[in-house]
Scaffold this motif. Structure first.
Motif, mmCIF file in Angstrom:
data_model
loop_
_atom_site.group_PDB
_atom_site.id
_atom_site.type_symbol
_atom_site.label_atom_id
_atom_site.label_comp_id
_atom_site.label_asym_id
_atom_site.label_seq_id
_atom_site.Cartn_x
_atom_site.Cartn_y
_atom_site.Cartn_z
ATOM 1 N N ALA A 1 -36.280 50.029 22.942
ATOM 2 C CA ALA A 1 -36.589 51.532 23.471
ATOM 3 C C ALA A 1 -35.607 52.514 22.677
ATOM 4 O O ALA A 1 -35.794 53.346 22.274
ATOM 5 C CB ALA A 1 -36.541 51.448 24.801
ATOM 6 N N PHE A 2 -34.311 52.008 22.782
ATOM 7 C CA PHE A 2 -33.405 52.425 22.109
ATOM 8 C C PHE A 2 -33.225 52.984 20.667
ATOM 9 O O PHE A 2 -33.287 53.844 20.193
ATOM 10 C CB PHE A 2 -31.760 51.966 22.656
ATOM 11 C CG PHE A 2 -31.527 52.617 23.870
ATOM 12 C CD1 PHE A 2 -30.929 53.737 24.134
ATOM 13 C CD2 PHE A 2 -31.560 51.615 25.242
ATOM 14 C CE1 PHE A 2 -30.644 54.101 25.475
ATOM 15 C CE2 PHE A 2 -31.063 52.178 26.332
ATOM 16 C CZ PHE A 2 -30.906 53.372 26.600
ATOM 17 N N ALA A 3 -33.744 51.681 19.966
ATOM 18 C CA ALA A 3 -34.030 51.746 18.629
ATOM 19 C C ALA A 3 -35.175 52.896 18.324
ATOM 20 O O ALA A 3 -34.767 53.547 17.392
ATOM 21 C CB ALA A 3 -34.493 50.648 18.071
ATOM 22 N N LEU A 4 -36.415 52.859 19.325
ATOM 23 C CA LEU A 4 -37.175 53.859 19.008
ATOM 24 C C LEU A 4 -36.793 55.385 19.200
ATOM 25 O O LEU A 4 -37.135 56.203 18.519
ATOM 26 C CB LEU A 4 -38.448 53.392 19.975
ATOM 27 C CG LEU A 4 -39.531 52.593 19.125
ATOM 28 C CD1 LEU A 4 -40.418 52.214 20.391
ATOM 29 C CD2 LEU A 4 -40.140 53.441 18.093
ATOM 30 N N VAL A 5 -36.040 55.604 20.456
ATOM 31 C CA VAL A 5 -35.667 56.640 20.897
ATOM 32 C C VAL A 5 -34.747 57.355 19.687
ATOM 33 O O VAL A 5 -34.679 58.578 19.604
ATOM 34 C CB VAL A 5 -35.169 56.723 22.262
ATOM 35 C CG1 VAL A 5 -33.775 56.343 22.550
ATOM 36 C CG2 VAL A 5 -35.460 58.132 23.076
#
Lengths: 193, 214
Positions: free
Chosen positions: B139-143
């Motif tokens: 999720a953090f990689a995407l955000v």
């Protein structure tokens, strides 16, 4: 007429898959891709939306238990989905399988329908129209992905992009159109309220 | 080809990118980092505690309705966690109410079996925490891609909504802004899944296409 037509359009435009990402397992991963496989999920989506609106507006909220929504919606949508699937299997005289799809409320599609119906519907008729629109939106998505899948099978695509990745990219392109039409429908509906 | 035990929670067939079990959360909450922080925190709290409760009370749960009872427990814990997080962050919790409701569904899909079939309560707890960590990293990689392109900023949750702390006004007119919209998320995740399959094939010899794909 617009009292029913606009909520119906809003239900279709506010498609749970294209706008919110619910139902990927149901639409892209499932083995049964025939049109008859769409009957149980669509009926469950409609019934969950309608039943949750009636339950929350006539029983839960008057009792001052509206805060229970976060806790009740998922068990409610799973119960309605499982009961709907059992009912359909009983009518069609088939053996009851593991009911794995309905156990996840069709990967959240029934839950999304319940949530949207509760948020969008000011009256019982509007709730019926929104729930019907959500079910119809799922049917349209099912139809589209069957067509997309058939095309992808014949196209020369790199192996790592075959299947789910290419369906996700196709979903993105369809979602672009869907988000513009949803914005238009909600703007018109907002003006009539 | 290595089996699932060797490939683990990330590269195995029940990993987040193989089964796309938390797709709805990856899709929806990765457009704003404030929402990603909130959902990751709730998942970090709910997944391990639910696994510990379910594992330790497995004998008490009747076999016939076990799935429904598990769903009720995880829904109740998610509702409690949402209430807890609404004390410091009331507006982000209200904004994410729709997706907070999807956490129970994400819990019982994907690597649920791996977590639940663990031998002890502690092993189930650790396995669930690892699963929550995998989700958070993804999720953090995407955000970190979606929010700077979409909003020209990065945000953290605050009592009055998302607090932006890194602003780039030039990005607001940039064509790539659509990656923060739903359509962009579909396309981005589609390419990430393709890349993931390619790497998995190189590392473990697992087929490029999924089980039900041609």
């Amino acid at each position: 007429m617009s009292v029913l037509f606009l909520p119906l359009l809003a239900g279709i435009a506010g498609n749970s898959y294209l706008q919110f990402g619910f139902g990927i397992q149901e639409l892209l991963f499932r083995k049964n891709t025939s049109a008859s496989g769409d009957v149980a999920p669509s009926l469950a989506i409609f019934l969950t939306g309608l039943f949750s609106w009636i339950l929350f507006n006539y029983i839960v909220s008057p009792l001052g238990l509206g805060f229970m929504e976060a806790f009740l919606l998922i068990p409610l949508s799973i119960s309605v989905s499982v009961l709907t699937e059992r009912m359909i299997l009983k009518i069609s005289h088939k053996e009851i399988p593991s009911l794995s799809s309905s156990r996840s409320a069709y990967d959240g599609l029934a839950y999304a329908s319940a949530f949207l119906t509760l948020r969008l519907s000011p009256s019982l008729f509007a709730a019926m129209a929104v729930a019907l629109g959500s079910a119809f939106g799922f049917l349209v998505c099912g139809l589209m992905f069957r067509a997309v899948r058939a095309h992808l099978d014949t196209e020369p695509i790199p192996r790592c992009l075959r299947g789910i990745p290419s369906l996700l990219i196709a979903s993105g392109l369809i979602a672009l159109i869907a988000s513009f039409s949803a914005a238009a429908v909600f703007a018109v509906w907002g003006r009539t309220l | 080809m290595k089996d699932d035990k060797d490939t683990g929670l990330f590269w195995g067939s029940e990993g987040q990118l193989s089964s796309l079990s938390c797709f709805v959360l990856l899709f929806a909450v990765t457009s704003r980092m404030a929402h990603t922080i909130l959902i990751s925190s709730v998942i970090f709290l709910v997944f391990p505690i639910t696994s510990a409760i379910l594992k330790s009370s497995a004998i008490l749960i009747p076999q016939r309705h076990d799935f429904f009872i598990r769903m009720v427990i995880v829904s109740a814990l998610t509702a409690i966690a949402s209430r807890l997080f609404s004390i410091p962050w009331p507006i982000p919790v209200r904004d994410c109410a729709f997706y907070l409701g999807a956490i129970p569904l994400c819990y019982v899909s994907g690597s649920y079996k791996l977590r639940f079939e663990s031998k002890s309560t502690l092993a189930a707890l650790v396995s669930s925490a690892k699963d929550a960590l995998v989700f958070s990293v993804l999720a953090f990689a995407l955000v970190l891609v979606r929010e700077p392109f979409g909003y020209g900023a990065l945000s953290v949750p605050g009592p009055e909504g998302a607090i932006e702390f890194f602003g780039l006004s030039a990005v607001s007119s940039f064509g790539a802004r659509f990656v923060s919209a739903g359509a962009g998320a579909f396309i981005l995740i589609g390419y990430i899944v393709a890349l993931y399959r390619k790497i998995r094939f190189r590392l473990y010899g697992k087929p490029l296409c999924g089980d039900n794909e041609r």
